[in-house]
Design a protein around this motif. Structure first.
Motif, PDB file in Angstrom:
ATOM      1  N   ARG A  25       0.809  -1.219   0.000  1.00  0.00           N
ATOM      2  CA  ARG A  25       0.000   0.000   0.000  1.00  0.00           C
ATOM      3  C   ARG A  25       0.843   1.269   0.000  1.00  0.00           C
ATOM      4  N   TYR A  26       1.965   1.252   0.721  1.00  0.00           N
ATOM      5  CA  TYR A  26       2.788   2.464   0.744  1.00  0.00           C
ATOM      6  C   TYR A  26       3.265   2.813  -0.666  1.00  0.00           C
ATOM      7  N   LEU A  27       3.809   1.834  -1.358  1.00  0.00           N
ATOM      8  CA  LEU A  27       4.282   2.089  -2.720  1.00  0.00           C
ATOM      9  C   LEU A  27       3.131   2.463  -3.644  1.00  0.00           C
ATOM     10  N   ILE A  69       0.630  -1.248 -19.070  1.00  0.00           N
ATOM     11  CA  ILE A  69       0.715  -1.817 -17.727  1.00  0.00           C
ATOM     12  C   ILE A  69       2.172  -1.902 -17.297  1.00  0.00           C
ATOM     13  N   ALA A  70       2.414  -1.623 -16.028  1.00  0.00           N
ATOM     14  CA  ALA A  70       3.725  -1.861 -15.419  1.00  0.00           C
ATOM     15  C   ALA A  70       3.511  -2.754 -14.198  1.00  0.00           C
ATOM     16  N   ILE A  71       4.556  -3.442 -13.806  1.00  0.00           N
ATOM     17  CA  ILE A  71       4.489  -4.332 -12.648  1.00  0.00           C
ATOM     18  C   ILE A  71       5.583  -3.947 -11.669  1.00  0.00           C
ATOM     19  N   VAL A  72       5.221  -3.868 -10.397  1.00  0.00           N
ATOM     20  CA  VAL A  72       6.182  -3.670  -9.320  1.00  0.00           C
ATOM     21  C   VAL A  72       6.007  -4.849  -8.371  1.00  0.00           C
ATOM     22  N   ARG A  95       7.203  -2.344 -18.617  1.00  0.00           N
ATOM     23  CA  ARG A  95       8.248  -2.228 -17.600  1.00  0.00           C
ATOM     24  C   ARG A  95       7.877  -2.981 -16.334  1.00  0.00           C
ATOM     25  N   VAL A  96       8.908  -3.550 -15.718  1.00  0.00           N
ATOM     26  CA  VAL A  96       8.758  -4.295 -14.471  1.00  0.00           C
ATOM     27  C   VAL A  96       9.863  -3.842 -13.525  1.00  0.00           C
ATOM     28  N   VAL A  97       9.491  -3.569 -12.276  1.00  0.00           N
ATOM     29  CA  VAL A  97      10.485  -3.271 -11.243  1.00  0.00           C
ATOM     30  C   VAL A  97      10.436  -4.378 -10.205  1.00  0.00           C
ATOM     31  N   LEU A  98      11.594  -4.981  -9.949  1.00  0.00           N
ATOM     32  CA  LEU A  98      11.716  -6.052  -8.968  1.00  0.00           C
ATOM     33  C   LEU A  98      12.422  -5.522  -7.729  1.00  0.00           C
ATOM     34  N   LEU A  99      11.867  -5.818  -6.570  1.00  0.00           N
ATOM     35  CA  LEU A  99      12.429  -5.353  -5.304  1.00  0.00           C
ATOM     36  C   LEU A  99      12.916  -6.556  -4.502  1.00  0.00           C
ATOM     37  N   GLY A 100      14.218  -6.757  -4.473  1.00  0.00           N
ATOM     38  CA  GLY A 100      14.777  -7.876  -3.725  1.00  0.00           C
ATOM     39  C   GLY A 100      14.267  -9.219  -4.182  1.00  0.00           C
ATOM     40  N   SER A 101      14.055  -9.381  -5.475  1.00  0.00           N
ATOM     41  CA  SER A 101      13.519 -10.642  -6.003  1.00  0.00           C
ATOM     42  C   SER A 101      14.637 -11.630  -6.314  1.00  0.00           C
ATOM     43  N   VAL A 202      11.626   3.586  -7.946  1.00  0.00           N
ATOM     44  CA  VAL A 202      10.602   2.840  -8.678  1.00  0.00           C
ATOM     45  C   VAL A 202       9.885   3.773  -9.651  1.00  0.00           C
ATOM     46  N   GLU A 203       9.476   4.934  -9.157  1.00  0.00           N
ATOM     47  CA  GLU A 203       8.799   5.899 -10.027  1.00  0.00           C
ATOM     48  C   GLU A 203       9.680   6.293 -11.207  1.00  0.00           C
ATOM     49  N   HIS A 204      10.954   6.541 -10.941  1.00  0.00           N
ATOM     50  CA  HIS A 204      11.868   6.976 -12.008  1.00  0.00           C
ATOM     51  C   HIS A 204      12.001   5.901 -13.077  1.00  0.00           C
ATOM     52  N   PHE A 205      12.107   4.643 -12.657  1.00  0.00           N
ATOM     53  CA  PHE A 205      12.235   3.570 -13.643  1.00  0.00           C
ATOM     54  C   PHE A 205      10.957   3.426 -14.456  1.00  0.00           C
ATOM     55  N   LEU A 206       9.818   3.531 -13.804  1.00  0.00           N
ATOM     56  CA  LEU A 206       8.551   3.388 -14.537  1.00  0.00           C
ATOM     57  C   LEU A 206       8.403   4.482 -15.590  1.00  0.00           C
ATOM     58  N   ARG A 207       8.942   5.651 -15.323  1.00  0.00           N
ATOM     59  CA  ARG A 207       8.822   6.756 -16.274  1.00  0.00           C
ATOM     60  C   ARG A 207       9.890   6.710 -17.370  1.00  0.00           C
ATOM     61  N   SER A 208      11.106   6.289 -17.001  1.00  0.00           N
ATOM     62  CA  SER A 208      12.227   6.445 -17.924  1.00  0.00           C
ATOM     63  C   SER A 208      12.871   5.144 -18.373  1.00  0.00           C
ATOM     64  N   GLY A 209      12.636   4.048 -17.675  1.00  0.00           N
ATOM     65  CA  GLY A 209      13.295   2.789 -18.008  1.00  0.00           C
ATOM     66  C   GLY A 209      14.697   2.683 -17.450  1.00  0.00           C
ATOM     67  N   ALA A 210      15.026   3.544 -16.461  1.00  0.00           N
ATOM     68  CA  ALA A 210      16.336   3.514 -15.815  1.00  0.00           C
ATOM     69  C   ALA A 210      16.202   4.055 -14.407  1.00  0.00           C
TER      70      ALA A 210
END
Length: 213
Positions: A25-27, A69-72, A95-101, A202-210
């Motif tokens: 929820r925070y993210l 769609i993006a996935i976090v 785009r997909v962002v993985l957190l400690g996966s 996470v926000e930066h990657f979703l917008r820019s891919g980096a």
């Protein structure tokens, strides 16, 4: 790729092992305040195996009407997301962002499975930790991975690590061929979920891919 102005990019957030959708929820709230349409998706991490959860996630995507769609995903959630997308790439998911996966295996998982507590804790996900997740990154999918180096996590009481880790997952276990970007941060495995610095990345990657450097 940016979503059209009249349709915010849809971000689907997946939790990790033995957690639930509320931990995201925070993210979700942070991303929502910054122009994304967010939905936290819950699944049974210990009563269903990887294939069953990947199939359930496939159904969730089929029910999604958004065109971009993006996935976090945190921890095991990232394994589930990639397990589905490598079998059924979805052109809407850019785009997909993985957190400690632990997409390249889990040293802690292998060691913890030696204990009855560990086998109970993993439940139906046990084969993933014993034999490795065996996932890959589909061509054309932009995947960013965030790894932590703050060693705070339950696994450190049951497992020994030979390299930098976040208390549960080693940095090297967050790498796979085909990653678009990898960022190492001084953050613990579960703290990633409530870290403002992580949320901004996470926000930066979703917008820019980096990620930001």
């Amino acid at each position: 790729m940016s979503a059209p102005q009249d349709q915010p990019m849809k971000v689907i957030l997946l939790h990790g092992l033995r957690m639930n959708r509320h931990v995201m929820r925070y993210l979700a709230a942070y991303l929502g305040r910054h122009g994304f349409a967010c939905d936290t998706w819950g699944y049974s991490s210990t009563r269903r195996d990887l294939d069953a959860n990947a199939n359930a996630f496939a159904q969730r995507l089929r029910n999604e009407s958004s065109t971009q769609i993006a996935i976090v995903a945190h921890s095991y959630g990232g394994v589930i997301a990639l397990a589905h997308l490598q079998r059924q790439p979805d052109p809407r998911v850019h785009r997909v962002v993985l957190l400690g996966s632990p997409i390249a295996g889990s040293t802690a998982g292998v060691q913890v499975m030696r204990y009855a507590f560990g086998r109970w804790f993993a439940g139906a996900s046990r084969p993933v930790w014993v034999g490795g997740p065996r996932v890959s990154i589909p061509a054309g999918l932009q995947v960013g991975s965030i790894a932590g180096t703050s060693r705070i996590g339950l696994a450190r009481f049951f497992a020994r690590f030979d390299g930098p880790n976040d208390g549960v997952v080693m940095v090297d276990e967050t790498r796979l061929p085909g990653l678009t970007d990898l960022l190492v941060m001084p953050v613990a495995h579960s703290v990633m979920l409530v870290s403002l610095r992580v949320a901004r990345q996470v926000e930066h990657f979703l917008r820019s891919g980096a990620f930001m450097r």
